[in-house]
Design a protein around this motif. Structure first.
Motif, short mmCIF file in Angstrom:
data_model
loop_
_atom_site.label_atom_id
_atom_site.label_comp_id
_atom_site.label_asym_id
_atom_site.label_seq_id
_atom_site.Cartn_x
_atom_site.Cartn_y
_atom_site.Cartn_z
N ARG A 87 0.84 -1.21 0.00
CA ARG A 87 0.00 0.00 0.00
C ARG A 87 0.87 1.26 0.00
NH1 ARG A 87 -2.63 2.17 5.36
NH2 ARG A 87 -0.38 2.63 5.49
N ASP A 88 1.91 1.27 0.83
CA ASP A 88 2.79 2.45 0.89
C ASP A 88 3.47 2.70 -0.48
OD1 ASP A 88 2.07 2.68 3.51
OD2 ASP A 88 3.91 1.76 4.32
N ARG A 89 3.89 1.62 -1.14
CA ARG A 89 4.54 1.77 -2.46
C ARG A 89 3.54 2.30 -3.48
NH1 ARG A 89 9.00 3.09 -4.96
NH2 ARG A 89 9.27 2.02 -6.98
N ALA A 90 2.30 1.81 -3.41
CA ALA A 90 1.30 2.30 -4.36
C ALA A 90 0.98 3.77 -4.12
CB ALA A 90 0.03 1.46 -4.23
N GLU A 91 1.02 4.16 -2.88
CA GLU A 91 0.75 5.56 -2.55
C GLU A 91 1.86 6.47 -3.12
OE1 GLU A 91 -0.35 8.28 1.39
OE2 GLU A 91 0.44 6.25 1.64
N GLN A 92 3.10 6.00 -3.00
CA GLN A 92 4.21 6.79 -3.56
C GLN A 92 4.13 6.88 -5.08
OE1 GLN A 92 7.76 4.91 -2.10
NE2 GLN A 92 7.36 5.49 0.06
N LEU A 93 3.84 5.79 -5.74
CA LEU A 93 3.72 5.78 -7.21
C LEU A 93 2.57 6.64 -7.67
CD1 LEU A 93 4.42 2.00 -7.94
CD2 LEU A 93 5.97 3.97 -8.31
#
Length: 382
Positions: free
Chosen positions: A130-136
């Motif tokens: 989830r954190d990676r998707a938020e950054q992308l």
């Protein structure tokens, strides 16, 4: 000179005169005897009719028991491996009563703990996604749909972890339930299962009488149950301690009769007294009203005239006796109960009724026994 027939005539005359004289004397004697009889005054023994008492005593026996008695059982199924108490033991809060085999439940705890660890790792993994998707998404390298999917996966992982936590807590509780402990102080009164027996959840294993208020349970027949209401004061005695008398109070009256005995259970609360022990036999006495008023007179006072029962009543002013018809209810061990014909204050001849006649003069001497015939008190013992 007299002729023979004249001599015979004179002899006959003198005989007649002698006979008449004899008859006159006899009649005079009878008249004198009769006059003497009419002057006879007989001393009599009487009973005085007292005011009717419409109260009867009811007596029942029962046993002393605790107001609260708990039938304790395991909350889980299993084989009993330990019994720590016996009948009569006093227990405190938290004391062990019995224990079932906890092996399977301990294994369930290990399994639930492993599931929780796996759920925690899953939460950590989807959180990274989830954190990676938020950054992308912030850099415009990922779409909003991809980010929403990662958030959904993370929320699902959180729910799985919470479910695993609950499963672990439940498994630990199951292990706790394998030990049966007392939750209130009291005395063990019954043991229903022993070591080696397999019991189901809720099966009574031991009964504990809770310390505190005691009561007596009695069985009352349906003919008398209307006399018992909650709050009724009664007297309670103990067979083992004749000198102890307690003031009890009816606490509870069963709403239906027992199917076998057809009696109603009545519970009587007792005051706190160290001399009252569980299991003692007690007697409960209560007062109830009679449906009809009765007076009791001795059986010797009862007579019969023209085929009907009567008693002889003495007039206080003239001291003459007169017969009076009465209506009988029944016979008791020491007399007869009368429902009609007698009033309060009547003096009834209690002995020698066979010598009584109407208007016979009597006297109530100081030597005569004066008794009081009150209402018949009925004592019903169960």
């Amino acid at each position: 000179m007299f002729m023979p027939f004249e001599i015979g005539r004179h002899r006959s005359f003198f005989a007649t005169v002698a006979l008449l004289s004899t008859l006159s004397m006899a009649l005079a004697g009878c008249s004198e005897e009769k006059a003497d009889t009419s002057d006879v005054v007989r001393p009599v023994k009487v009973v005085e009719i007292a005011a009717a008492d419409n109260v009867r005593q009811l007596s029942y026996s029962g046993s002393v028991r605790a107001r609260t008695e708990m039938n304790l059982g395991f909350r889980v199924s299993g084989k009993i491996v330990e019994r720590a108490v016996n009948v009569g033991d006093r227990v405190k809060v938290g004391d062990l009563l019995a224990r079932v085999d906890a092996t399977d439940y301990e294994l369930a705890v290990r399994s639930a703990s492993a599931n929780l660890d796996a759920a925690e790792r899953q939460v950590e993994t989807v959180k990274l996604v989830r954190d990676r998707a938020e950054q992308l998404l912030a850099r415009k390298f990922a779409s909003q749909a991809q980010f929403d999917q990662s958030v959904l996966s993370y929320n699902q992982a959180i729910a799985t972890r919470d479910a695993a936590k609950s499963a672990l807590s439940q498994a630990k509780n199951q292990v706790t339930y394998t030990s049966l402990v007392a939750d209130r102080p009291g005395i063990v009164t019954t043991i229903n299962a022993d070591v080696g027996q397999v019991v189901g959840s809720g099966t009574p294993v031991a009964s504990v009488a809770v310390e505190g208020e005691k009561e007596v349970q009695i069985a009352v027949p349906e003919t008398e149950i209307a006399s018992f209401k909650a709050g009724l004061g009664v007297k309670v005695g103990l067979w083992a301690d004749a000198g102890l008398s307690l003031d009890g109070t009816v606490r509870e009256v069963a709403g239906s009769a027992d199917q076998q005995s057809r009696t109603f259970s009545v519970r009587v609360s007792l005051p706190n007294n160290p001399r009252v022990l569980l299991g003692m036999t007690a007697s409960v006495e209560a007062s109830a009203g009679n449906g009809a008023s009765f007076v009791s007179v001795p059986l010797s006072a009862l007579a019969e005239k023209d085929g009907y029962p009567i008693v002889w009543v003495v007039d206080r002013g003239t001291e003459l006796v007169r017969s009076r018809p009465v209506t009988l209810a029944d016979f008791t061990g020491d007399g007869v109960r009368v429902t009609d014909g007698l009033a309060v204050g009547d003096l009834v001849v209690a002995a020698g009724t066979q010598f009584m006649t109407d208007d016979l003069k009597v006297t109530i001497s100081n030597d005569a026994t004066h008794q009081s015939a009150a209402a018949g008190e009925t004592s019903i013992v169960r």
